[in-house]
Motif scaffolding. Sequence first.
Motif, PDB file in Angstrom:
ATOM      1  N   SER A 178       0.819  -1.210   0.000  1.00 35.72           N
ATOM      2  CA  SER A 178       0.000   0.000   0.000  1.00 35.72           C
ATOM      3  C   SER A 178       0.857   1.267   0.000  1.00 35.72           C
ATOM      4  O   SER A 178       0.522   2.242  -0.681  1.00 35.72           O
ATOM      5  CB  SER A 178      -0.990   0.006   1.168  1.00 35.72           C
ATOM      6  N   GLU A 217      -9.417   8.558  -6.503  1.00 37.41           N
ATOM      7  CA  GLU A 217     -10.236   7.471  -5.961  1.00 37.41           C
ATOM      8  C   GLU A 217      -9.369   6.269  -5.591  1.00 37.41           C
ATOM      9  O   GLU A 217      -9.548   5.673  -4.525  1.00 37.41           O
ATOM     10  CB  GLU A 217     -11.301   7.055  -6.976  1.00 37.41           C
ATOM     11  N   PHE A 276      -6.245   4.711   2.649  1.00 37.94           N
ATOM     12  CA  PHE A 276      -7.063   4.147   3.726  1.00 37.94           C
ATOM     13  C   PHE A 276      -6.448   2.836   4.215  1.00 37.94           C
ATOM     14  O   PHE A 276      -6.298   2.614   5.419  1.00 37.94           O
ATOM     15  CB  PHE A 276      -8.487   3.862   3.223  1.00 37.94           C
ATOM     16  N   TRP A 277      -6.126   1.965   3.269  1.00 35.90           N
ATOM     17  CA  TRP A 277      -5.573   0.660   3.644  1.00 35.90           C
ATOM     18  C   TRP A 277      -4.204   0.814   4.304  1.00 35.90           C
ATOM     19  O   TRP A 277      -3.891   0.121   5.268  1.00 35.90           O
ATOM     20  CB  TRP A 277      -5.523  -0.278   2.445  1.00 35.90           C
ATOM     21  N   SER A 314     -12.877   0.769   0.345  1.00 36.23           N
ATOM     22  CA  SER A 314     -12.092   1.615   1.240  1.00 36.23           C
ATOM     23  C   SER A 314     -12.587   1.522   2.685  1.00 36.23           C
ATOM     24  O   SER A 314     -11.790   1.482   3.617  1.00 36.23           O
ATOM     25  CB  SER A 314     -12.106   3.069   0.773  1.00 36.23           C
ATOM     26  N   GLN A 315     -13.903   1.462   2.881  1.00 36.23           N
ATOM     27  CA  GLN A 315     -14.462   1.423   4.232  1.00 36.23           C
ATOM     28  C   GLN A 315     -14.132   0.115   4.958  1.00 36.23           C
ATOM     29  O   GLN A 315     -14.054   0.082   6.184  1.00 36.23           O
ATOM     30  CB  GLN A 315     -15.981   1.626   4.204  1.00 36.23           C
ATOM     31  N   SER A 360     -11.374  -1.234   5.078  1.00 38.09           N
ATOM     32  CA  SER A 360     -10.067  -1.083   5.730  1.00 38.09           C
ATOM     33  C   SER A 360     -10.225  -0.660   7.188  1.00 38.09           C
ATOM     34  O   SER A 360      -9.456  -1.093   8.046  1.00 38.09           O
ATOM     35  CB  SER A 360      -9.205  -0.072   4.978  1.00 38.09           C
ATOM     36  N   ILE A 403      -8.209   4.925  -1.657  1.00 33.22           N
ATOM     37  CA  ILE A 403      -8.360   3.525  -1.231  1.00 33.22           C
ATOM     38  C   ILE A 403      -7.032   2.995  -0.691  1.00 33.22           C
ATOM     39  O   ILE A 403      -6.973   2.402   0.391  1.00 33.22           O
ATOM     40  CB  ILE A 403      -8.886   2.641  -2.377  1.00 33.22           C
ATOM     41  N   CYS A 404      -5.960   3.231  -1.432  1.00 31.95           N
ATOM     42  CA  CYS A 404      -4.636   2.768  -0.991  1.00 31.95           C
ATOM     43  C   CYS A 404      -4.215   3.457   0.304  1.00 31.95           C
ATOM     44  O   CYS A 404      -3.643   2.810   1.194  1.00 31.95           O
ATOM     45  CB  CYS A 404      -3.597   3.029  -2.081  1.00 31.95           C
TER      46      CYS A 404
END
Length: 183
Positions: A25, A51, A58-59, A136-137, A139, A55-56
């Motif tokens: 990530s 976007e 968040f993780w 994403s959520q 994570s 996501i990356c």
Amino acid sequence: MENKLEKTAFWNGLTKFLRFGLIVSSCLVTLITFGSVILRALNMNFLGYEEILIICAFWLYMLGTAYGSYEDSHIKADVIVVMMPEGFTKSLLAIIRNTLSLVLGFVFFLWALQLFNWTIEMENKTPVWRIPMTVSQSSLLFGLTFATFYNLVYLYDEVKAFINKYIKKNNSAGSPSDDIKEV
């Protein structure tokens, strides 16, 4: 002091997974950011890269949360405990601090679970790439699940060490310990 759980394949596998996830990530966040800068300099547009970047990120953040809990290197409110001399009071305050961390972690875990369920119900997607928001959520749910898990294991270790050092010691000696008298 290691307990039996910390010697299992699950524990070691989870640690390796977290490390691998952190590396992947963080590389993705770096590459996406670098690529967007280069494309901007060339007057090219990579529509919707934010976007994927979010996501990356968040993780990365939530894997870091779980790994910080594994290492027991996350931010703690332990200034007083660090400055105290070793003894009964310091051990008791450490247990109280770890208990509060576990309770708060569990509350945040429940909120993450509610958010995860809500994103599944609402079927929200990102505007450009139409990626489900659940990606994403999730994570948050993952990171808080394992952060809480590690907090629980370490609280168990603290309580066990406290009992062995102060409770069993008192029962076997038959008289109050000098450590307890310091309170």
